[in-house]
Design a protein around this motif. Structure first.
Motif, PDB file in Angstrom:
ATOM      1  N   PRO A  91       0.701  -7.587   0.562  1.00 30.21           N
ATOM      2  CA  PRO A  91      -0.131  -7.444  -0.547  1.00 30.21           C
ATOM      3  C   PRO A  91      -1.078  -8.856  -0.399  1.00 30.21           C
ATOM      4  O   PRO A  91      -0.634 -10.016  -0.447  1.00 30.21           O
ATOM      5  CB  PRO A  91       0.611  -7.449  -1.744  1.00 30.21           C
ATOM      6  N   ARG A  92      -2.420  -8.673  -0.320  1.00 27.22           N
ATOM      7  CA  ARG A  92      -3.222  -9.742  -0.106  1.00 27.22           C
ATOM      8  C   ARG A  92      -3.235 -10.811  -1.260  1.00 27.22           C
ATOM      9  O   ARG A  92      -3.428 -11.894  -1.179  1.00 27.22           O
ATOM     10  CB  ARG A  92      -4.779  -9.207  -0.139  1.00 27.22           C
ATOM     11  N   PHE A  93      -3.071  -9.832  -2.368  1.00 26.83           N
ATOM     12  CA  PHE A  93      -3.108 -11.051  -3.637  1.00 26.83           C
ATOM     13  C   PHE A  93      -1.994 -12.205  -3.660  1.00 26.83           C
ATOM     14  O   PHE A  93      -2.018 -12.684  -4.327  1.00 26.83           O
ATOM     15  CB  PHE A  93      -3.164 -10.300  -4.865  1.00 26.83           C
ATOM     16  N   PRO A 120       0.653  -1.164  -0.099  1.00 25.92           N
ATOM     17  CA  PRO A 120      -0.115   0.101   0.111  1.00 25.92           C
ATOM     18  C   PRO A 120       0.863   1.263  -0.117  1.00 25.92           C
ATOM     19  O   PRO A 120       0.308   2.384  -0.350  1.00 25.92           O
ATOM     20  CB  PRO A 120      -0.738  -0.087   1.593  1.00 25.92           C
ATOM     21  N   MET A 121       2.068   1.249   0.503  1.00 23.27           N
ATOM     22  CA  MET A 121       3.152   2.457   0.630  1.00 23.27           C
ATOM     23  C   MET A 121       4.500   1.802   0.594  1.00 23.27           C
ATOM     24  O   MET A 121       4.849   0.646   0.876  1.00 23.27           O
ATOM     25  CB  MET A 121       2.860   3.308   1.656  1.00 23.27           C
ATOM     26  N   GLY A 122       5.257   2.596  -0.185  1.00 26.46           N
ATOM     27  CA  GLY A 122       6.670   2.179  -0.207  1.00 26.46           C
ATOM     28  C   GLY A 122       7.405   2.391   0.977  1.00 26.46           C
ATOM     29  O   GLY A 122       6.831   2.931   2.079  1.00 26.46           O
ATOM     30  N   PRO A 123       8.528   1.933   1.301  1.00 21.56           N
ATOM     31  CA  PRO A 123       9.366   1.848   2.387  1.00 21.56           C
ATOM     32  C   PRO A 123       9.508   3.206   3.091  1.00 21.56           C
ATOM     33  O   PRO A 123       9.574   3.532   4.187  1.00 21.56           O
ATOM     34  CB  PRO A 123      10.475   0.936   2.341  1.00 21.56           C
ATOM     35  N   ALA A 124       9.998   4.212   2.225  1.00 20.39           N
ATOM     36  CA  ALA A 124      10.278   5.536   2.678  1.00 20.39           C
ATOM     37  C   ALA A 124       9.117   6.053   3.022  1.00 20.39           C
ATOM     38  O   ALA A 124       8.909   6.662   4.087  1.00 20.39           O
ATOM     39  CB  ALA A 124      10.978   6.537   1.365  1.00 20.39           C
TER      40      ALA A 124
END
Length: 708
Positions: free
Chosen positions: A659-661, A530-534
């Motif tokens: 990620p659920r998928f 949902p969001m990148g690490p930074a």
């Protein structure tokens, strides 16, 4: 009784009417399984042979009509070749069509829920009566699948393509008023009048006062809709879909394609779409999550059976976490004492709870009466005068071991001897916090995730001396306030943070190698996060990140140690804390037009020192981020931090937004293939101990086994 089976029975009513009662023996709910389908076929064949029948009522003896297909049978059917899987679907469709073709009217009396296959069965009846609090829908998309027993075909012809698309693509069930307005049901019965209403409708259809044959013809005719309208409906439902989830796209395409097809061809198109989706990795992962969720619920129920109930709870600290815990407890009807040493903090905690409730009232999801009840259930206090009646305490003071120990020792002497103490720590050893307690067996960790009202996971951390009774009460309490508890053995980072911080260690190393943090964010978001690490580091708080990283380095120095100052540490040294103060990797604020913005800070870009981005591929970025996370997930399972792969993966799904998928880290490894994963690890071994293959993977490779 004309027919009695294991899942249904057929009995005579007055005036030549019959009733088919769905009632699976030994089960709390009705689920459409192969036994029920076989018995439904037998009952329908019997009805075809019995003379003088004027109508059929289809009802349920359970609190709900039918909650859906029996998903536990899917694995066996999915093992069939494509033709065999499609034929299984067509065979069940044939039974529903046989019911639909009976020479007299049929009415489905829908109590409670009729979802998935249950709603498809109701749609095969001529008419449907739903109780006022009931819901109907087609949620198959949430499992990465589509309806397979005629749901999209019949619903599109009864309620229109637009309605069928919206229901099938989103999977959201419809309440009674909506279902009636959109033509999915024919009557909504007032409370306590469902049977009376359904029988009256059946009688009217039998007498010819309601044209049930017209309903049949409507369901079996192609849809009258222009190509432009069809295209617009498709575009409306697919505008914001995520390409990682193929089911919504395939459903939209399939439904629009079969709108003009003859009935039998449309049914086959739906069955073939189901077969296509059943072969996708997304469906495998989402079905896996369904089964993993059942594992968690089974474990929670087992703990609950041995737990003393919590009738009065308390939280120490009225900050963001403490206020969130107080709100959650009161929301689910367990009174909460919210204790702090600072009156202003109590006022802020109470205000936060008030705001959470006000938002729900404004949205219409909560009544003013419910809001008042929740507020009344939280008692702010500056002292311990009412703590003698407390069954469970959640300590949520600052993340400092000395302060936490002092507070826990203080409260232990003020509560009942059988009260359970818990700490909402995210990093501090539960075993070490128990030192100095007179009753360490009655102490464990309860790690809530922020924000508490939105995050479903609670880690229940067992210290070296925590008793089963203590764990049971903490699990039962978390369950009672609407959370998903996972029991975790004590270790640095517990489960979720132990797995998360190797991921951030990989991120730190990428930054050191000159890879742009904005690029890393984009690549990992494209991977499905949902969001990148930074961005995630900014949301968590960069000071919190540094503190947790220190804990992980101390616990696992060989893998988690790193040389020199990281970019995150440098940002904190410069006073950048992330979203806490508006500056971190990104700067957060509101522009002159009142629009929120997020843009990279000059300091983060300077510290990042980006080199030629072409040196590292997107796949290299993914591997260098995901290998540390996945290998640590394997170690957590093999070290016995949790008992099952299901708990590892559900912890990541519920606590991190994995990620659920992809189904979780261990499901991801199974999908990728352990041999392929081992090759990726080997390719990155040059980056140090963080990129080494765990013994657990090596052992599974040797035995040709997997995690599921």
């Amino acid at each position: 009784m004309l027919y009695t089976g294991k899942t249904l029975s057929l009995q005579a009513l007055d005036h030549g009417q019959m009733e088919l009662v769905l009632d699976a023996q030994g089960a709390a709910v009705n689920a459409l399984n192969s036994v029920m389908v076989t018995e439904l076929r037998a009952a329908v064949q019997l009805l075809e042979q019995v003379g003088g029948v004027t109508g059929l009522l289809v009802s349920s003896a359970k609190p709900a009509f039918v909650v859906g297909a029996d998903v536990t049978e899917f694995q066996a059917f999915f093992a069939l070749p494509d033709a065999g899987l499609t034929q299984w679907l067509l065979d069940t469709q044939a039974v529903f069509s046989q019911l639909e073709s009976l020479p007299f009217p049929t009415v489905a009396m829908v109590n409670g829920l009729a979802l998935g296959g249950g709603f498809e069965l109701a749609l095969a009846c001529d008419l449907r009566v739903l109780n006022a609090k009931g819901k109907v829908g087609l949620p198959e998309v949430t499992l990465g699948l589509c309806p397979g027993w005629g749901g999209t075909v019949r619903l599109s012809r009864l309620a229109g393509v637009e309605t069928a698309l919206a229901w099938a693509v989103t999977g959201k069930p419809a309440a009674a008023a909506q279902a009636l307005a959109q033509g999915a049901v024919d009557r909504v019965a007032a409370e306590g009048q469902l049977r009376e209403t359904a029988l009256a409708l059946l009688q009217a259809a039998s007498a010819g006062d309601v044209d049930y044959r017209a309903k049949r013809q409507q369901k079996q005719a192609s849809v009258t809709i222009t190509a432009d309208a069809l295209s617009a409906a498709h575009a409306s439902q697919t505008a914001r879909l995520d390409r990682h989830y193929p089911a919504p796209w395939q459903i939209a395409d399939m439904l629009c394609q079969h709108a003009h097809l003859p009935f039998a061809d449309a049914l086959r198109a739906e069955a073939e779409c189901f077969t296509l989706l059943a072969r996708t990795d997304a469906a495998s992962s989402l079905l896996g999550l369904f089964f993993n969720d059942q594992v968690l619920k089974k474990k929670t129920r087992a703990w609950g059976k041995q737990a003393a109930p919590v009738k009065q709870s308390a939280v120490l600290g009225a900050g963001i976490m403490g206020g969130g815990v107080a709100y959650q407890s009161a929301l689910f009807g367990i009174p909460m004492l919210m204790k702090d040493i600072n009156g202003a903090a109590l006022d802020l905690g109470s205000k936060t709870i008030q705001q959470l409730l006000d938002r729900q009232v404004q949205k219409g999801t909560m009544t003013a009466e419910k809001k008042a009840a929740v507020l009344a259930a939280v008692k702010p206090t500056l002292d311990y005068s009412d703590f003698a009646a407390v069954d469970l305490v959640v300590e949520a003071v600052v993340e400092n071991p000395a302060i936490k120990q002092r507070v826990l020792q203080e409260i232990e002497g003020l509560v009942a001897e059988d009260a359970v103490l818990t700490s909402n720590t995210s990093t501090i050893s539960i075993t070490s916090l128990a030192e100095g307690l007179a009753r360490p067996a009655q102490f464990c960790g309860m790690h809530f995730f922020n924000p508490v009202p939105q995050m479903p996971l609670v880690e229940i951390i067992r210290g070296a001396l925590s008793s089963d009774a203590t764990i049971a009460r903490a699990v039962a309490y978390a369950d009672a306030i609407g959370k998903a508890p996972i029991v975790v053995n004590d270790c640095p980072g517990f489960l979720v943070n132990r797995i998360l911080f190797p991921y951030f260690n990989g991120f730190n190393r990428l930054l050191k190698d000159g890879v742009d943090f904005q690029r890393i964010d984009k690549v990992m978001e494209a991977f499905g996060w949902p969001m990148g690490p930074a961005y995630l580091a900014d949301v968590v708080g960069l000071d919190t990140m540094v503190h947790a990283d220190e804990v992980m380095q101390a616990g696992f120095p060989e893998r988690m140690g790193h040389d020199g100052e990281t970019v995150i540490e440098a940002l904190v040294s410069a006073g950048c804390l992330g979203q806490k103060n508006g500056k971190g990797f990104y700067e957060y604020g509101v522009d002159e037009r009142g629009k929120r913005f997020k843009r990279p800070t000059a300091l983060a870009q300077t510290l990042n020192a980006v080199t030629d981005a072409r040196v590292t591929s997107d796949q290299d970025i993914i591997d260098r981020m995901m290998i540390p996370l996945c290998t640590e997930a394997v170690r957590c399972l093999d070290d016995g931090i949790v008992e099952t792969a299901a708990e590892v993966d559900m912890g990541l799904i519920l606590g991190l937004g994995f990620p659920r998928f992809r189904g979780g880290a261990l499901r991801y490894l199974d999908t990728l293939g352990l041999s392929a994963f081992a090759g990726r690890v080997s390719a990155h071994a040059v980056h140090g101990a963080l990129y080494t293959l765990p013994a657990g993977v090596q052992a599974r490779l040797a035995s040709a086994s997997s995690f599921y």
